[in-house]
Design a protein around this motif. Structure first.
Motif, short mmCIF file in Angstrom:
data_model
loop_
_atom_site.label_atom_id
_atom_site.label_comp_id
_atom_site.label_asym_id
_atom_site.label_seq_id
_atom_site.Cartn_x
_atom_site.Cartn_y
_atom_site.Cartn_z
N THR A 1 3.88 7.78 -6.79
CA THR A 1 4.53 9.11 -7.57
C THR A 1 3.04 9.79 -7.48
N ILE A 2 3.35 10.82 -7.30
CA ILE A 2 2.03 12.13 -7.15
C ILE A 2 2.30 12.92 -8.66
N THR A 3 1.32 13.06 -9.15
CA THR A 3 1.44 13.92 -10.55
C THR A 3 0.37 15.07 -10.39
N GLU A 4 0.44 16.03 -11.06
CA GLU A 4 -0.11 17.29 -10.97
C GLU A 4 -1.59 17.22 -11.21
N GLY A 5 -2.26 17.44 -10.28
CA GLY A 5 -4.08 17.19 -10.44
C GLY A 5 -4.34 15.97 -10.08
N GLY A 6 -3.29 14.89 -9.99
CA GLY A 6 -4.04 13.67 -9.75
C GLY A 6 -3.95 13.07 -8.41
N THR A 7 -4.71 12.06 -8.40
CA THR A 7 -4.58 11.27 -7.12
C THR A 7 -3.95 9.97 -7.01
N ALA A 8 -3.20 9.75 -6.15
CA ALA A 8 -2.35 8.49 -6.00
C ALA A 8 -2.87 7.74 -4.62
N THR A 9 -2.69 6.50 -4.41
CA THR A 9 -3.06 6.10 -3.45
C THR A 9 -1.96 5.01 -3.05
N ALA A 10 -1.68 4.80 -1.69
CA ALA A 10 -0.50 3.95 -1.03
C ALA A 10 -0.95 3.18 0.12
N GLU A 11 -0.53 2.40 0.61
CA GLU A 11 -0.93 1.52 1.84
C GLU A 11 0.42 1.12 2.66
N VAL A 12 0.51 1.48 3.87
CA VAL A 12 1.78 1.18 4.70
C VAL A 12 1.20 -0.01 5.58
N ILE A 13 1.91 -1.01 5.55
CA ILE A 13 1.59 -2.26 6.49
C ILE A 13 2.56 -2.42 7.37
N CYS A 14 2.01 -2.61 8.75
CA CYS A 14 3.04 -2.84 9.97
C CYS A 14 2.44 -4.10 10.44
N HIS A 15 3.48 -4.97 10.72
CA HIS A 15 3.24 -6.24 11.12
C HIS A 15 3.64 -6.43 12.57
N VAL A 16 2.53 -6.96 13.10
CA VAL A 16 2.54 -7.12 14.55
C VAL A 16 2.47 -8.61 14.88
N PRO A 17 3.50 -8.90 15.81
CA PRO A 17 3.28 -10.49 16.33
C PRO A 17 2.20 -11.17 16.85
#
Length: 143
Positions: free
Chosen positions: A127-143
């Motif tokens: 969720t992005i808020t006005e003037g705020g900073t949000a963090t997110a991590e996308v994880i990819c799974h390799v064999p």
């Protein structure tokens, strides 16, 4: 003495000017938090291009990492493409190099998906808020 025709013309001009003044006075500033509407009753675009005010934005600081492979228990920075979606609709695609990226976005809820060498990636919600900073991590799974 002003003739009848001149007086009618002057009144029309006054009425038009007055109508314009009412419209300008009724305009809601972009930063007031009130929904603004265009002349036709549809929501006005965010920001105020007439007065040079930018649309309200927030910052997304994201990571793209891989898990698995030769070091199964540790997350490693990855290169790839991260798609940013809002309500299932694409907003933008970010090319990630070195595992991190920053993107300015209007306030709202977003889902991040990724592509990394055909490996399945777990989407991330943010969720992005006005003037705020949000963090997110996308994880990819390799064999």
């Amino acid at each position: 003495m002003i003739g009848y025709r001149q007086m009618i013309g002057a009144c029309v001009i006054v009425l038009v000017t007055s109508a314009c003044a009412v419209t300008a006075a009724d305009a809601t500033p972009a930063d007031s938090g009130t929904t603004r509407h265009s002349v036709h009753g549809t929501p006005a675009p965010t920001g105020d291009p007439v007065h040079g005010r930018p649309a309200p934005m927030g910052t997304l600081e994201g990571k793209l990492v891989v898990m698995g492979g030769p070091a199964p228990g540790s997350a490693r920075p990855a290169d790839g493409l991260v798609s940013i979606l809002s309500g299932g609709d694409p907003v933008t695609v970010v090319e990630v190099s070195g595992g991190t990226f920053t993107q300015q976005l209007p306030p709202g809820r977003y889902t991040l998906t990724a592509e990394h060498g055909g490996a399945p990636c777990t989407p991330a919600d943010v969720t992005i808020t006005e003037g705020g900073t949000a963090t997110a991590e996308v994880i990819c799974h390799v064999p």
